[in-house]
Design a protein around this motif. Sequence first.
Motif, PDB file in Angstrom:
ATOM      1  N   TYR A   1      -9.098  -1.810   0.863  1.00 43.65           N
ATOM      2  CA  TYR A   1      -7.821  -2.479   1.149  1.00 43.65           C
ATOM      3  C   TYR A   1      -8.041  -3.978   1.337  1.00 43.65           C
ATOM      4  O   TYR A   1      -7.315  -4.804   0.778  1.00 43.65           O
ATOM      5  CB  TYR A   1      -7.144  -1.902   2.400  1.00 43.65           C
ATOM      6  CG  TYR A   1      -5.861  -2.654   2.688  1.00 43.65           C
ATOM      7  CD1 TYR A   1      -4.667  -2.264   2.111  1.00 43.65           C
ATOM      8  CD2 TYR A   1      -5.882  -3.836   3.438  1.00 43.65           C
ATOM      9  CE1 TYR A   1      -3.514  -3.001   2.284  1.00 43.65           C
ATOM     10  CE2 TYR A   1      -4.728  -4.587   3.615  1.00 43.65           C
ATOM     11  CZ  TYR A   1      -3.549  -4.158   3.049  1.00 43.65           C
ATOM     12  OH  TYR A   1      -2.418  -4.906   3.208  1.00 43.65           O
TER      13      TYR A   1
ATOM     14  N   ILE B   1       3.643  -0.803   4.182  1.00 43.10           N
ATOM     15  CA  ILE B   1       3.259   0.547   3.789  1.00 43.10           C
ATOM     16  C   ILE B   1       4.466   1.254   3.190  1.00 43.10           C
ATOM     17  O   ILE B   1       5.542   1.271   3.781  1.00 43.10           O
ATOM     18  CB  ILE B   1       2.724   1.355   4.987  1.00 43.10           C
ATOM     19  CG1 ILE B   1       1.361   0.811   5.421  1.00 43.10           C
ATOM     20  CG2 ILE B   1       2.609   2.843   4.640  1.00 43.10           C
ATOM     21  CD1 ILE B   1       0.788   1.484   6.647  1.00 43.10           C
TER      22      ILE B   1
ATOM     23  N   ASN C   1      -7.104   4.795  -1.805  1.00 45.39           N
ATOM     24  CA  ASN C   1      -7.226   6.147  -1.245  1.00 45.39           C
ATOM     25  C   ASN C   1      -8.518   6.848  -1.631  1.00 45.39           C
ATOM     26  O   ASN C   1      -9.057   7.641  -0.855  1.00 45.39           O
ATOM     27  CB  ASN C   1      -6.044   7.010  -1.690  1.00 45.39           C
ATOM     28  CG  ASN C   1      -4.754   6.656  -0.987  1.00 45.39           C
ATOM     29  OD1 ASN C   1      -4.766   6.134   0.111  1.00 45.39           O
ATOM     30  ND2 ASN C   1      -3.632   6.919  -1.638  1.00 45.39           N
TER      31      ASN C   1
ATOM     32  N   GLN D   1      -3.636   8.082   6.309  1.00 45.94           N
ATOM     33  CA  GLN D   1      -3.637   6.963   5.360  1.00 45.94           C
ATOM     34  C   GLN D   1      -2.983   5.733   5.993  1.00 45.94           C
ATOM     35  O   GLN D   1      -3.489   4.606   5.873  1.00 45.94           O
ATOM     36  CB  GLN D   1      -2.898   7.356   4.085  1.00 45.94           C
ATOM     37  CG  GLN D   1      -3.602   8.403   3.234  1.00 45.94           C
ATOM     38  CD  GLN D   1      -2.696   8.927   2.136  1.00 45.94           C
ATOM     39  OE1 GLN D   1      -2.189   8.170   1.317  1.00 45.94           O
ATOM     40  NE2 GLN D   1      -2.477  10.231   2.099  1.00 45.94           N
TER      41      GLN D   1
ATOM     42  N   TYR E   1       0.857  -1.180   0.000  1.00 49.57           N
ATOM     43  CA  TYR E   1       0.000   0.000   0.000  1.00 49.57           C
ATOM     44  C   TYR E   1       0.898   1.237   0.000  1.00 49.57           C
ATOM     45  O   TYR E   1       1.820   1.342   0.816  1.00 49.57           O
ATOM     46  CB  TYR E   1      -0.927   0.029   1.216  1.00 49.57           C
ATOM     47  CG  TYR E   1      -1.554   1.384   1.383  1.00 49.57           C
ATOM     48  CD1 TYR E   1      -2.507   1.836   0.473  1.00 49.57           C
ATOM     49  CD2 TYR E   1      -1.148   2.239   2.397  1.00 49.57           C
ATOM     50  CE1 TYR E   1      -3.040   3.104   0.581  1.00 49.57           C
ATOM     51  CE2 TYR E   1      -1.678   3.514   2.516  1.00 49.57           C
ATOM     52  CZ  TYR E   1      -2.625   3.939   1.603  1.00 49.57           C
ATOM     53  OH  TYR E   1      -3.136   5.201   1.698  1.00 49.57           O
TER      54      TYR E   1
ATOM     55  N   ALA F   1      -2.983  -3.902   6.845  1.00 48.17           N
ATOM     56  CA  ALA F   1      -1.789  -3.766   6.004  1.00 48.17           C
ATOM     57  C   ALA F   1      -0.530  -4.241   6.723  1.00 48.17           C
ATOM     58  O   ALA F   1      -0.318  -3.916   7.891  1.00 48.17           O
ATOM     59  CB  ALA F   1      -1.615  -2.308   5.581  1.00 48.17           C
TER      60      ALA F   1
ATOM     61  N   ALA G   1      -4.734   2.157   6.811  1.00 48.88           N
ATOM     62  CA  ALA G   1      -4.189   0.947   6.190  1.00 48.88           C
ATOM     63  C   ALA G   1      -3.878  -0.111   7.237  1.00 48.88           C
ATOM     64  O   ALA G   1      -4.194  -1.297   7.055  1.00 48.88           O
ATOM     65  CB  ALA G   1      -2.942   1.288   5.384  1.00 48.88           C
TER      66      ALA G   1
ATOM     67  N   THR H   1       1.198   5.386   0.272  1.00 54.09           N
ATOM     68  CA  THR H   1       0.556   6.651   0.628  1.00 54.09           C
ATOM     69  C   THR H   1       0.815   7.671  -0.478  1.00 54.09           C
ATOM     70  O   THR H   1       1.713   7.512  -1.303  1.00 54.09           O
ATOM     71  CB  THR H   1       1.060   7.211   1.974  1.00 54.09           C
ATOM     72  OG1 THR H   1       2.404   7.712   1.812  1.00 54.09           O
ATOM     73  CG2 THR H   1       1.018   6.155   3.066  1.00 54.09           C
TER      74      THR H   1
END
Length: 214
Positions: free
Chosen positions: A201, A34, A192, A22, A9, A31, A26, A11
């Motif tokens: 997600y 990141i 997003n 964010q 993921y 997540a 996540a 940002t």
Amino acid sequence: MKYIEKLHYITHDIPHLSHIEQAQLACEAGAKWIQYRCLSKSDEALLQDINAIAEICDDWGTTLIVTDHVHLNGKADIQGFHIEDMNADFIALRKLVGNDITLGGSANTLENLIRLAKEGADYAGYGPFGATETKPNNYQHLGFEGYQQVVKALKAQAINIPILAVGGIKTYDVEALMQTGIYGIAVSGAINFADDFIEAYQDFYTLVKESAVN
């Protein structure tokens, strides 16, 4: 080989959510990887973001990768860097950051991928798959066939590097993309700008895990 998560993921600078917000969303969504991508702030502001996101990631057991900004290595709890410059010298970068830091790179040709593998990159973001507003460029879209071809070419040369598709990927693309033999997928805008960030997600995560062939 270092641990590389199958769903990255990323940002992004967007008006309705800060990078920290964010990252928080996540992590709440589950997540495990990141990538903080911010190219618009001073080092001081970057470190404020990174330190806050690192605390969130530590709470959730999430790997934090920073786009570029290798000069910040050692100044925050950063597990790795993703380098967007496709001409970057990864041999020199590895000497700079050491063996424990994860180094990923961007690529848009087979030659890029081969060089990244030979210079010791831990993974490659390969794209763009399709049209994207997150990172506008004029590169040719690879589509599903582009990934099939590059996976086949790398296997023929016995070159092994985890490839993540990136660029304009939607949930309905995931199954076919993963079936090409790539390692994983990197996503930003489709999460997003979704009506429900966490649901988006988790939809991507489930699809990536269920569709993986390696």
